[in-house]
Design a protein around this motif. Structure first.
Motif, PDB file in Angstrom:
ATOM      1  N   ASP A 180     -29.843  34.030   0.145  1.00 44.65           N
ATOM      2  CA  ASP A 180     -29.636  33.821  -1.511  1.00 44.65           C
ATOM      3  C   ASP A 180     -28.625  34.953  -1.808  1.00 44.65           C
ATOM      4  O   ASP A 180     -28.895  35.951  -1.472  1.00 44.65           O
ATOM      5  CB  ASP A 180     -30.936  34.270  -1.936  1.00 44.65           C
ATOM      6  N   VAL A 182     -25.607  36.273  -4.995  1.00 43.69           N
ATOM      7  CA  VAL A 182     -25.104  36.146  -6.262  1.00 43.69           C
ATOM      8  C   VAL A 182     -23.863  37.146  -6.399  1.00 43.69           C
ATOM      9  O   VAL A 182     -23.858  38.054  -5.176  1.00 43.69           O
ATOM     10  CB  VAL A 182     -26.048  36.583  -7.379  1.00 43.69           C
ATOM     11  N   LEU A 195     -32.400  35.712  -9.882  1.00 42.14           N
ATOM     12  CA  LEU A 195     -32.317  34.318  -9.225  1.00 42.14           C
ATOM     13  C   LEU A 195     -32.884  33.567 -10.355  1.00 42.14           C
ATOM     14  O   LEU A 195     -33.898  32.940 -10.396  1.00 42.14           O
ATOM     15  CB  LEU A 195     -33.143  34.102  -8.045  1.00 42.14           C
ATOM     16  N   TYR A 199     -27.472  31.071 -13.358  1.00 43.40           N
ATOM     17  CA  TYR A 199     -26.695  31.644 -12.865  1.00 43.40           C
ATOM     18  C   TYR A 199     -25.351  30.710 -12.369  1.00 43.40           C
ATOM     19  O   TYR A 199     -24.051  30.988 -12.142  1.00 43.40           O
ATOM     20  CB  TYR A 199     -26.964  32.419 -11.563  1.00 43.40           C
ATOM     21  N   ALA A 205     -20.549  31.908  -9.592  1.00 42.57           N
ATOM     22  CA  ALA A 205     -21.462  30.813  -9.008  1.00 42.57           C
ATOM     23  C   ALA A 205     -20.575  29.487  -8.777  1.00 42.57           C
ATOM     24  O   ALA A 205     -20.909  28.681  -7.584  1.00 42.57           O
ATOM     25  CB  ALA A 205     -22.496  30.309  -9.859  1.00 42.57           C
ATOM     26  N   TRP A 236     -28.050  30.015  -6.247  1.00 49.41           N
ATOM     27  CA  TRP A 236     -27.696  31.065  -5.350  1.00 49.41           C
ATOM     28  C   TRP A 236     -27.965  30.713  -3.793  1.00 49.41           C
ATOM     29  O   TRP A 236     -27.767  31.503  -3.003  1.00 49.41           O
ATOM     30  CB  TRP A 236     -28.544  32.011  -6.005  1.00 49.41           C
TER      31      TRP A 236
END
Length: 264
Positions: A180, A182, A195, A199, A205, A236
């Protein structure tokens, strides 16, 4: 002779009248329009069939020579329990010093991370490898917290926990092939929770989704595919499947489940 001429005149007049009745300009235009419409529909249908056939041919012609049993295509999810867990010596610590992944994908992720930094989107790993035992601990703690704070029964708390936390043994993070991530800007400024599906609209992203396949990763849970993956959209969550597989999956807008079915 006059009778013959008169008879010919009647025949000609009848012929002209018949032509005007059955082949009048109005009728001709209507027939022409109907014919044109039918022809257009047939052409459109033929075009759609041709495009569909071409797409199917394209998907088949560039299908990688992979097998569903390949290590990087391991399927773990809501309906597929992990069969074999990684051992400690099969894991590698990432350069952030906090997260581990299957050692076979460490270099690929580090290269991806370096490219993201160069592009102006340095990555932050939120989660990577998680053992079944650690997942069980997180799951149980959430159940107990709900029972204490909300006064729920264990059954009700367990049901509610399943809405946000994967049942131990069924998380793709157990494979060591999923992370995961970002970008730093979102991590520093996210409005509600780090999360979040929102995003997916962020520049970071979008860069991740576009460039991940170059390094062997895919966005594992795309939009509007919950009926296939069993998981809602997660911009993510990236998953390593190998470069050729990732590029094919992304090019043809497939989920991992759909891709494995094609390989079968």
């Amino acid at each position: 002779m006059k009778k013959i001429i008169g008879l010919l005149s009647v025949v000609i007049m009848f012929g002209l009248t018949g032509y005007s009745l059955f082949f009048s300009p109005g009728a001709s235009r209507a027939d022409q329009k109907a014919t044109t419409t039918q022809t257009t529909e047939q052409t459109t249908q033929s075009s759609h069939q041709t495009q569909k056939a071409a797409k199917k041919k394209s998907e088949k012609s560039d299908l990688p020579s992979a097998k569903p049993t390949d290590w990087d295509l391991t399927l773990v999810g809501p309906k597929d329990k992990i069969q074999t867990e990684l051992k400690d010596d099969q894991l590698a610590l990432l350069s952030d010093g906090s997260h581990q992944v299957d050692q076979r994908i460490a270099k690929s992720y580090e290269a991806f991370s370096a490219a993201a930094t160069k592009a102006g989107f340095p990555l932050v790993v939120i989660s990577a490898f998680r053992s079944v035992a650690s997942q069980q601990e997180v799951f149980d703690n959430n159940v107990y917290a709900l029972m204490s704070s909300d006064g729920l029964s264990e059954k009700a708390a367990t049901k509610k926990t399943k809405e946000t936390i994967t049942v131990p043994g069924y998380s793709e993070h157990h494979t060591g092939l999923a992370l995961d991530v970002v970008d730093q800007n979102w991590y520093n400024n996210y409005p509600t929770q780090v999360l979040d599906a929102a995003y997916g609209n962020e520049p970071g992203a979008k860069w991740i989704a576009k460039n991940a396949p170059t390094y062997g990763f895919i966005i594992r849970y795309p939009k509007n595919c919950e009926d296939i993956t069993g998981i809602t959209y997660e911009p993510w969550h990236i998953r390593y499947v190998g470069k050729k597989n990732a590029q094919y999956i992304t090019k043809h807008n497939l989920t991992l489940e759909e891709y494995l079915n094609k390989l079968k």
